[in-house]
Scaffold this active site. Structure first.
Site, PDB file in Angstrom:
ATOM      1  N   CYS A  40      52.221  -8.707  21.719  1.00  0.00           N
ATOM      2  CA  CYS A  40      52.355  -8.317  22.983  1.00  0.00           C
ATOM      3  C   CYS A  40      52.000  -6.758  23.128  1.00  0.00           C
ATOM      4  CB  CYS A  40      53.628  -8.709  23.628  1.00  0.00           C
ATOM      5  SG  CYS A  40      54.872  -7.713  23.247  1.00  0.00           S
ATOM      6  N   CYS A 143      34.384   0.721  23.293  1.00  0.00           N
ATOM      7  CA  CYS A 143      35.329   1.256  22.161  1.00  0.00           C
ATOM      8  C   CYS A 143      35.312  -0.081  21.198  1.00  0.00           C
ATOM      9  CB  CYS A 143      36.673   1.564  22.641  1.00  0.00           C
ATOM     10  SG  CYS A 143      38.129   2.117  21.693  1.00  0.00           S
ATOM     11  N   ILE A 144      35.430   0.556  19.918  1.00  0.00           N
ATOM     12  CA  ILE A 144      35.606  -0.654  18.695  1.00  0.00           C
ATOM     13  C   ILE A 144      36.548  -0.002  17.628  1.00  0.00           C
ATOM     14  CG2 ILE A 144      33.769   0.096  17.539  1.00  0.00           C
ATOM     15  CD1 ILE A 144      33.131  -2.790  16.921  1.00  0.00           C
ATOM     16  N   GLY A 156      34.597  -4.968  10.734  1.00  0.00           N
ATOM     17  CA  GLY A 156      33.684  -4.236  11.612  1.00  0.00           C
ATOM     18  C   GLY A 156      32.469  -4.636  11.790  1.00  0.00           C
ATOM     19  N   GLU A 177      28.546   2.579  23.435  1.00  0.00           N
ATOM     20  CA  GLU A 177      28.516   3.764  24.214  1.00  0.00           C
ATOM     21  C   GLU A 177      28.906   5.005  23.257  1.00  0.00           C
ATOM     22  OE1 GLU A 177      31.744   5.624  27.443  1.00  0.00           O
ATOM     23  OE2 GLU A 177      31.589   3.010  27.376  1.00  0.00           O
ATOM     24  N   SER A 181      32.398   7.859  16.971  1.00  0.00           N
ATOM     25  CA  SER A 181      32.993   8.409  15.828  1.00  0.00           C
ATOM     26  C   SER A 181      32.139   8.180  14.455  1.00  0.00           C
ATOM     27  CB  SER A 181      34.376   7.673  15.476  1.00  0.00           C
ATOM     28  OG  SER A 181      34.152   6.566  14.837  1.00  0.00           O
TER      29      SER A 181
END
Length: 321
Positions: A40, A143-144, A156, A177, A181
């Site tokens: 959760c 975002c990943i 990944g 996007e 990184s």
């Protein structure tokens, strides 16, 4: 203000070193270890509280809809509007491993795709990516993240491939996007390289950038940059075959040639295949593109607000240009 002291998180059965500072409330950030429920995403500041929560937590999988299952791997689609607290807590968790992440609380405009490994005790969080419900730039990932305890398993690349599978279902091209990184850039470059090598391996007939894009859902810019990074595209020379023909600004074809080394491509693909990582099976996807009501779309674009109890009418498919 006190400097956050969180250096580790207890996440499921794992004690994981954190990489960056996340803006947790001060009363939680002053503890060396933060306890997070892997189901959760509730965060707690003591082992005792976490133990009681583990016994009493009724949740055994992410909220939202399970849209993909292949063996013990499941992916859930979670709406940031419908599951706001879960998604906010997920973003806080992700910040501890992503340097460029700035989204924590404004989760309503996003969908989250949660990857899990299932066993007899529940669906254990592996990683996720998020994407805007309506992206003006056609980004298919905002975002990943793959959790550190699940890295080096090919997950990944699995998540990246899944994001492109959704783009194919939408009939669109997609791109992550920016900025990426350092680790994200390496992952995407490796993914794009592998996709292009598989597409071009043993191919001898002419092909356009647009054709590659339509088959892979990669954007033309990402295709060209990947070809350039791998020294695979050059301006065409006289008497040499035209293999790539992007259109020029005035409509006349500008010919380039692909410089393909079959041995290099075969060696790379063999290296990838020898790892025996899990791969996406498109047939296992059960999903339709997200649709917004006209009222909700107006809210996301800042054109109106919806009052409590006010109905939202007329779904709009937001996958089109």
């Amino acid at each position: 203000m006190s400097v956050p002291k969180i250096s580790k998180i207890r996440f499921g059965d794992y004690l994981i070193d954190t990489w960056y500072v996340a803006p947790y409330p001060e009363e939680y950030s002053q503890h060396a270890v933060l306890y997070i429920c892997e189901y959760c995403m509730k965060y707690m500041k003591s082992k005792y509280v976490a133990g009681r929560h583990k016994v009493n937590c009724p949740v055994k999988h992410p909220p939202g809809d399970e849209i993909y299952r292949d063996g013990n791997i499941s992916i859930f689609e979670v709406d940031g509007r419908k599951n706001k607290i879960y998604c906010q807590n997920l973003c806080l968790l992700a910040k501890m491993f992503l340097d460029h992440k700035t989204l924590y609380y404004d989760v309503e405009p996003f969908l989250f795709y949660i990857m899990t490994e299932a066993d007899d005790t529940g669906c254990h969080f592996v990683g996720y990516f998020s994407k805007e419900k309506r992206s003006s730039m056609n980004y298919n990932v905002s975002c990943i993240l793959t959790m550190p305890n699940h890295q080096r398993k090919g997950y990944g690349q699995y998540l990246i491939d899944f994001s492109y599978l959704l783009s194919k279902q939408e009939g669109k091209t997609g791109s992550p996007e920016r900025p990426l990184s350092d680790l994200g850039l390496l992952s995407y470059r490796n993914y794009w390289k592998t996709v292009l090598f598989r597409f071009l391996h043993k191919r001898t007939d002419p092909v356009t950038i647009e054709e590659i894009s339509s088959k892979t859902s990669m954007t033309p810019d990402d295709i060209i940059s990947t070809l350039q990074v791998n020294n695979m595209i050059w301006p065409n020379q006289p008497m040499q075959p035209d293999l790539v023909r992007p259109a020029s600004a005035n409509g006349a074809p500008v010919a380039y040639r692909l410089v393909l080394d079959p041995k290099v491509m075969a060696a790379h693909l063999k290296k990838i295949d020898d790892k025996h990582f899990r791969t996406i099976d498109p047939k296992k996807l059960t999903w339709t593109p997200f649709a917004l009501s006209r009222d909700r779309l107006a809210v996301l674009m800042g054109q109106k607000t919806i009052k409590n109890g006010e109905d939202e009418q007329h779904d709009v498919d937001v996958t089109g240009d």
